[in-house]
Motif scaffolding. Sequence first.
Motif, short mmCIF file in Angstrom:
data_model
loop_
_atom_site.label_atom_id
_atom_site.label_comp_id
_atom_site.label_asym_id
_atom_site.label_seq_id
_atom_site.Cartn_x
_atom_site.Cartn_y
_atom_site.Cartn_z
N LYS A 5 0.85 -1.19 0.00
CA LYS A 5 0.00 0.00 0.00
C LYS A 5 0.89 1.24 0.00
N VAL A 6 0.54 2.20 -0.83
CA VAL A 6 1.24 3.47 -0.91
C VAL A 6 0.30 4.54 -0.36
N THR A 7 0.79 5.34 0.58
CA THR A 7 0.00 6.44 1.13
C THR A 7 0.72 7.74 0.80
N ALA A 8 0.00 8.63 0.11
CA ALA A 8 0.56 9.92 -0.30
C ALA A 8 -0.58 10.90 -0.51
N ILE B 261 10.53 8.90 1.75
CA ILE B 261 9.77 7.65 1.81
C ILE B 261 10.02 6.97 3.14
N GLU B 262 8.93 6.53 3.77
CA GLU B 262 9.02 5.67 4.96
C GLU B 262 8.51 4.31 4.54
N GLY B 263 9.32 3.28 4.75
CA GLY B 263 8.94 1.93 4.37
C GLY B 263 9.97 1.33 3.43
N VAL C 162 4.69 8.47 1.67
CA VAL C 162 5.48 9.37 0.85
C VAL C 162 5.18 10.83 1.21
N THR C 163 6.25 11.64 1.31
CA THR C 163 6.13 13.07 1.59
C THR C 163 6.86 13.85 0.50
N LYS C 164 6.27 14.95 0.04
CA LYS C 164 6.88 15.81 -0.98
C LYS C 164 7.21 17.16 -0.36
N TYR C 165 8.40 17.70 -0.68
CA TYR C 165 8.84 18.99 -0.18
C TYR C 165 8.84 20.04 -1.29
N VAL D 144 5.11 20.06 1.00
CA VAL D 144 4.05 20.42 0.06
C VAL D 144 2.85 19.53 0.36
N TRP D 145 3.11 18.24 0.53
CA TRP D 145 2.09 17.30 0.98
C TRP D 145 2.78 16.16 1.72
N SER D 146 1.99 15.49 2.55
CA SER D 146 2.50 14.39 3.36
C SER D 146 1.61 13.17 3.12
N PRO D 147 1.92 12.06 3.77
CA PRO D 147 1.10 10.87 3.55
C PRO D 147 -0.38 11.09 3.90
#
Length: 114
Positions: free
Chosen positions: A3-6, A53-55, A93-96, A107-110
């Motif tokens: 599973k991908v959470t973003a 990325i965590e995981g 997943v987190t984007k900066y 910018v966004w986080s999981p």
Amino acid sequence: MPKVTAQGKTFDCKPGANLRQVLLQNGIDLYNGQSRLINCRGIGTCGTCAVEIEGATSEANWRDRTRRSLPPHSSDRNLRLACQTQVLSDIQVTKYDGFWGQGQTRVWSPRVEG
């Protein structure tokens, strides 16, 4: 299936799936500003798809390591190029900010924050 959470969304993908493709196929806004138009389309040369990325994912390959060692990136940051990363387990997943995603502000986080 991993599973991908973003960006507040969670979706399944096949083990070994390319993270860039998975994010884009699921409507995740991976690129900041004009990098939506000006990016390498997944060959690992521009660095605009950098995310945290965590995981469990694949080890960073030479393209990922090389691009992130060049400015404006810094190899000491915990970032990866989504286009060079395979999903191996559940990840978050987190984007900066910044054109290349190299900034310090999320910018966004999981999860959707609010």
